[in-house]
Design a protein around this motif. Structure first.
Motif, mmCIF file in Angstrom:
data_model
loop_
_atom_site.group_PDB
_atom_site.id
_atom_site.type_symbol
_atom_site.label_atom_id
_atom_site.label_comp_id
_atom_site.label_asym_id
_atom_site.label_seq_id
_atom_site.Cartn_x
_atom_site.Cartn_y
_atom_site.Cartn_z
ATOM 1 N N UNK A 217 0.831 -1.201 0.000
ATOM 2 C CA UNK A 217 0.000 0.000 0.000
ATOM 3 C C UNK A 217 0.870 1.257 0.000
ATOM 4 N N UNK A 218 1.895 1.265 0.862
ATOM 5 C CA UNK A 218 2.790 2.423 0.930
ATOM 6 C C UNK A 218 3.538 2.590 -0.387
ATOM 7 N N UNK A 219 3.988 1.467 -0.967
ATOM 8 C CA UNK A 219 4.705 1.539 -2.242
ATOM 9 C C UNK A 219 3.808 2.130 -3.335
ATOM 10 N N UNK A 220 2.519 1.759 -3.306
ATOM 11 C CA UNK A 220 1.580 2.299 -4.298
ATOM 12 C C UNK A 220 1.404 3.797 -4.120
ATOM 13 N N UNK A 221 1.240 4.220 -2.832
ATOM 14 C CA UNK A 221 1.096 5.653 -2.563
ATOM 15 C C UNK A 221 2.345 6.415 -2.994
ATOM 16 N N UNK A 222 3.520 5.827 -2.717
ATOM 17 C CA UNK A 222 4.761 6.491 -3.112
ATOM 18 C C UNK A 222 4.831 6.678 -4.625
ATOM 19 N N UNK A 223 4.394 5.645 -5.343
ATOM 20 C CA UNK A 223 4.418 5.744 -6.803
ATOM 21 C C UNK A 223 3.451 6.820 -7.284
ATOM 22 N N UNK A 224 2.257 6.863 -6.667
ATOM 23 C CA UNK A 224 1.272 7.883 -7.043
ATOM 24 C C UNK A 224 1.828 9.278 -6.767
ATOM 25 N N UNK A 225 2.422 9.446 -5.573
ATOM 26 C CA UNK A 225 2.976 10.751 -5.203
ATOM 27 C C UNK A 225 4.103 11.139 -6.150
ATOM 28 N N UNK A 227 4.515 10.231 -9.289
ATOM 29 C CA UNK A 227 3.962 10.589 -10.594
ATOM 30 C C UNK A 227 3.332 11.982 -10.549
ATOM 31 N N UNK A 228 2.528 12.220 -9.500
ATOM 32 C CA UNK A 228 1.874 13.525 -9.368
ATOM 33 C C UNK A 228 2.911 14.630 -9.218
ATOM 34 N N UNK A 229 3.931 14.395 -8.381
ATOM 35 C CA UNK A 229 4.980 15.401 -8.167
ATOM 36 C C UNK A 229 5.719 15.705 -9.462
ATOM 37 N N UNK A 230 6.002 14.663 -10.222
ATOM 38 C CA UNK A 230 6.708 14.854 -11.483
ATOM 39 C C UNK A 230 5.893 15.708 -12.449
ATOM 40 N N UNK A 231 4.611 15.372 -12.585
ATOM 41 C CA UNK A 231 3.762 16.108 -13.518
ATOM 42 C C UNK A 231 3.560 17.549 -13.056
ATOM 43 N N UNK A 232 3.364 17.756 -11.754
ATOM 44 C CA UNK A 232 3.166 19.117 -11.244
ATOM 45 C C UNK A 232 4.429 19.952 -11.394
ATOM 46 N N UNK A 276 4.312 20.010 -2.699
ATOM 47 C CA UNK A 276 4.896 18.842 -3.378
ATOM 48 C C UNK A 276 6.130 18.366 -2.640
ATOM 49 N N UNK A 277 6.965 19.292 -2.181
ATOM 50 C CA UNK A 277 8.174 18.907 -1.456
ATOM 51 C C UNK A 277 7.831 18.166 -0.170
ATOM 52 N N UNK A 278 6.733 18.596 0.489
ATOM 53 C CA UNK A 278 6.317 17.914 1.718
ATOM 54 C C UNK A 278 5.952 16.469 1.474
ATOM 55 N N UNK A 281 8.830 13.996 0.758
ATOM 56 C CA UNK A 281 9.581 13.433 1.893
ATOM 57 C C UNK A 281 9.099 12.032 2.234
ATOM 58 N N UNK A 282 7.821 11.749 1.960
ATOM 59 C CA UNK A 282 7.289 10.414 2.238
ATOM 60 C C UNK A 282 7.918 9.365 1.330
ATOM 61 N N UNK A 283 8.272 9.776 0.129
ATOM 62 C CA UNK A 283 8.861 8.816 -0.816
ATOM 63 C C UNK A 283 10.367 8.692 -0.639
ATOM 64 N N UNK A 284 10.935 9.517 0.232
ATOM 65 C CA UNK A 284 12.387 9.523 0.396
ATOM 66 C C UNK A 284 12.799 9.298 1.848
ATOM 67 N N UNK A 285 11.997 8.540 2.580
ATOM 68 C CA UNK A 285 12.357 8.236 3.966
ATOM 69 C C UNK A 285 13.584 7.337 3.973
ATOM 70 N N UNK A 286 14.613 7.775 4.670
ATOM 71 C CA UNK A 286 15.851 7.010 4.702
ATOM 72 C C UNK A 286 15.718 5.813 5.632
ATOM 73 N N UNK A 287 16.516 4.806 5.360
ATOM 74 C CA UNK A 287 16.571 3.674 6.286
ATOM 75 C C UNK A 287 17.112 4.160 7.626
ATOM 76 N N UNK A 288 16.531 3.676 8.720
ATOM 77 C CA UNK A 288 16.964 4.168 10.036
ATOM 78 C C UNK A 288 18.416 3.821 10.333
ATOM 79 N N UNK A 289 19.127 4.808 10.851
ATOM 80 C CA UNK A 289 20.491 4.594 11.332
ATOM 81 C C UNK A 289 20.392 4.206 12.809
#
Length: 426
Positions: A217-225, A227-232, A276-278, A281-289
Motif C-alpha cells: 500500500x505504501x509503495x503504491x502511494x509512493x508511486x502515485x505521489x 507521478x503527481x509530483x513529477x507532472x506538477x 509537493x516537497x512535503x 519526503x514520504x517517498x524519500x524516507x531514509x533507512x533508520x540509522x
C-alpha cells in the motif's frame, strides 16, 4: 568342509575294515562300526549345535533391526561358509545405521526451519488430533501449554468466527481479524490434505500478510505521489518562469492590478511547490540509522516541546533505533494529542512485553471515529482543515522501517490511545 572330509575318511575306513576283516574279526569289526556311528553322530550333533548358535545370533540381530537398533553386528566365524551371510548382515546394519543418522539430521534441520518460520504450521491426523505445531502456532493461538494432542475441532470452536470460517474452508483464503492490541491483522490460510505413512492428514499453513499489504500500500502511494509530483513540477516550472516574466512586464507598464495578479500567482505556485516537497519526503524516507536509544535524553527533549505526564519509569530494556526519526514520530503524535485535548492532559506509559517495548500515548480528547482510525495512516487523508495527511503516514513509514507497529484505539474513558511497538534487541 573339515567335517565332510573327516566323515568321509571315517566311512572309508569302516567300509575297508568290514570288507577285509569282517569275516575274520566280526566282533572287532562290529565294535569299530558302532564306534564310527557314535563318532558320526557326535560330530553331526556338534555341527548342528554350532549351526543353531549362528542362526540364533542372526535371529537376535534381525530382532534388533526390527526394534530399530542398528548398532548390532555379528562376529566372523571359523567356518568360512557362514562369513558371506554375516558380512551381508553387518553391511545391512551399517547402511541402516547411516540412513537413520541422515534422516535424524534432516528431521533436526526441518524442525529448526519450521520453528524459526513465522508461518503457522499445524498438522492434524485422521483422528482429528493435532500431531505437530511449530512455535509460531503456539504464539498465534496464545494458549497456555502445548496444543499438540488436543482435538482440532474443539480448538477451532474456541476461535473467532472469521478464524473458524477460514480454517474450515478447504484450499486458500484470506481474512482479517482484530488482534488483542486492537489492530486489524490480515491472514492468508491454506488448508490441504497430505498422506503420511499411508494415513490421511490435514496440513494448515497460516501467515499474517498485514505487513506485506501495508508495504504494498505504501509503495503504491509512493508511486502515485512520485507521478503527481513529477507532472506538477513539469507544469510549475514554466508557470513560475512566465509569472516572473509577467511581473517584469507589469513593472514597466506601471499597472498595480497586474502586479497583484502576478504576485498572487507566484504565491500560489510557491505554496504548491512546498506542498509537493512535503509529500516528496514520504517517498524519500531514509533507512533508520539504528543506535542504542537513551530514553532520558529523548523524553527531556519531548517534554520541552509538548509537556506530558510520564506514568512509570523509563524502560531499562535496550532498544536500537534512529533517534531523529523516532523523535519526529513522537513529536507528531504529541502535537496531535495536544490539539485534540486543549487541557494538555497527555500521558506516556512504557511497558515491556513479549511483543516488544510498548509506548502508549493517551489524551482526553474526543477520540476518533471508526472511519478515521481506519484511514488515519493513509497519505492525503486528514480531518484538519489545513492538514496535508502527511504526518501520520510518515510516522507509520518510520515505525515500520524499525520493524514496529503503530496502532490507534479509542479509550473507554474518552480520548485516544496511540500505541507504538518497537522490537527488543535479540
Amino acid at each position: 568342509m573339515w567335517l565332510i572330509i573327516s566323515l568321509g575318511l571315517l566311512h572309508i575306513g569302516v567300509m575297508t575294515s568290514v570288507y577285509f576283516f569282517g569275516a575274520q574279526y566280526p566282533i572287532t569289526t562290529t565294535s569299530f562300526f558302532l564306534c564310527s556311528l557314535i563318532a558320526t553322530f557326535e560330530l553331526l550333533k556338534r555341527q548342528l549345535k554350532r549351526h543353531q548358535i549362528i542362526l540364533q545370533s542372526l535371529d537376535h540381530g534381525l530382532q534388533s533391526l526390527r526394534d530399530n537398533d542398528f548398532s548390532v553386528s555379528l562376529n566372523q566365524q571359523k567356518e568360512k561358509s557362514y562369513n558371506p551371510l554375516i558380512d551381508a548382515f553387518n553391511q545391512t546394519s551399517a547402511n541402516l545405521r547411516d540412513e537413520r543418522q541422515r534422516l535424524y539430521q534432516r528431521e533436526m534441520m526441518l524442525d529448526k526451519v519450521l520453528n524459526a518460520s513465522p508461518m503457522v504450521t499445524i498438522l492434524v491426523d485422521h483422528r482429528d488430533t493435532i500431531v505437530f505445531t511449530n512455535n509460531s502456532a503456539q504464539q498465534a493461538f496464545e494458549l497456555n501449554g502445548s496444543i499438540v494432542g488436543r482435538q482440532w475441532t474443539s480448538l477451532v470452536a474456541s476461535l473467532a468466527p472469521e478464524f473458524q470460517h477460514a480454517l474450515n474452508h478447504h484450499g486458500e483464503t484470506i481474512f482479517t481479524l482484530t488482534d488483542s492490541q486492537g489492530a486489524q491483522q490480515a491472514w492468508h490460510v491454506t488448508n490441504s490434505s497430505v498422506t503420511i505413512h499411508q494415513a490421511r492428514h490435514q496440513l494448515f499453513l497460516l501467515k499474517t500478510i498485514t505487513q506485506e499489504l501495508s508495504k504494498q500500500e505504501v509503495a503504491t502511494w509512493k508511486k502515485v505521489i512520485s507521478v503527481i509530483s513529477h507532472e506538477l513540477n513539469n507544469s510549475i516550472a514554466p508557470i513560475s518562469s512566465m509569472c516572473h516574466s509577467g511581473e517584469l512586464l507589469a513593472k514597466n507598464l506601471d499597472e498595480p492590478r497586474l502586479n497583484r495578479v502576478f504576485n498572487t500567482i507566484s504565491g500560489r505556485v510557491n505554496h504548491l511547490n512546498d506542498f509537493i516537497k512535503g509529500y516528496a519526503t514520504l517517498t524519500k524516507v531514509k533507512l533508520p540509522n539504528k543506535q542504542p536509544i537513551i530514553w532520558s535524553e529523548l523524553i527531556e527533549q519531548l517534554q520541552t516541546l509538548y509537556p506530558f505526564e510520564l506514568i512509570n519509569e523509563l524502560p531499562k530494556t535496550p532498544i536500537n533505533g534512529d533517534l531523529a526519526q523516532l523523535e519526529q514520530v513522537f513529536i507528531n503524535i504529541l502535537k496531535n494529542a495536544h490539539e485534540a485535548d486543549p487541557s494538555g492532559k497527555v500521558s506516556i506509559n512504557f511497558d515491556t512485553t513479549a511483543h516488544g517495548l510498548e509506548i502508549t500515548i493517551n489524551d482526553n480528547g474526543s477520540g476518533m471515529s471508526a472511519e478515521v482510525i481506519q484511514n488515519a495512516l493513509l497519505p492525503f487523508y486528514s480531518t484538519k482543515h489545513s492538514g496535508t495527511g502527511l504526518g501520520l503516514a510518515l510516522c507509520r513509514e518510520i515505525i515500520e522501517a524499525h520493524e514496529g507497529k503503530l496502532i490507534f484505539n479509542n479509550r473507554d474513558q474518552g480520548g485516544l490511545s496511540v500505541l507504538v511497538i518497537l522490537p527488543l534487541i535479540d
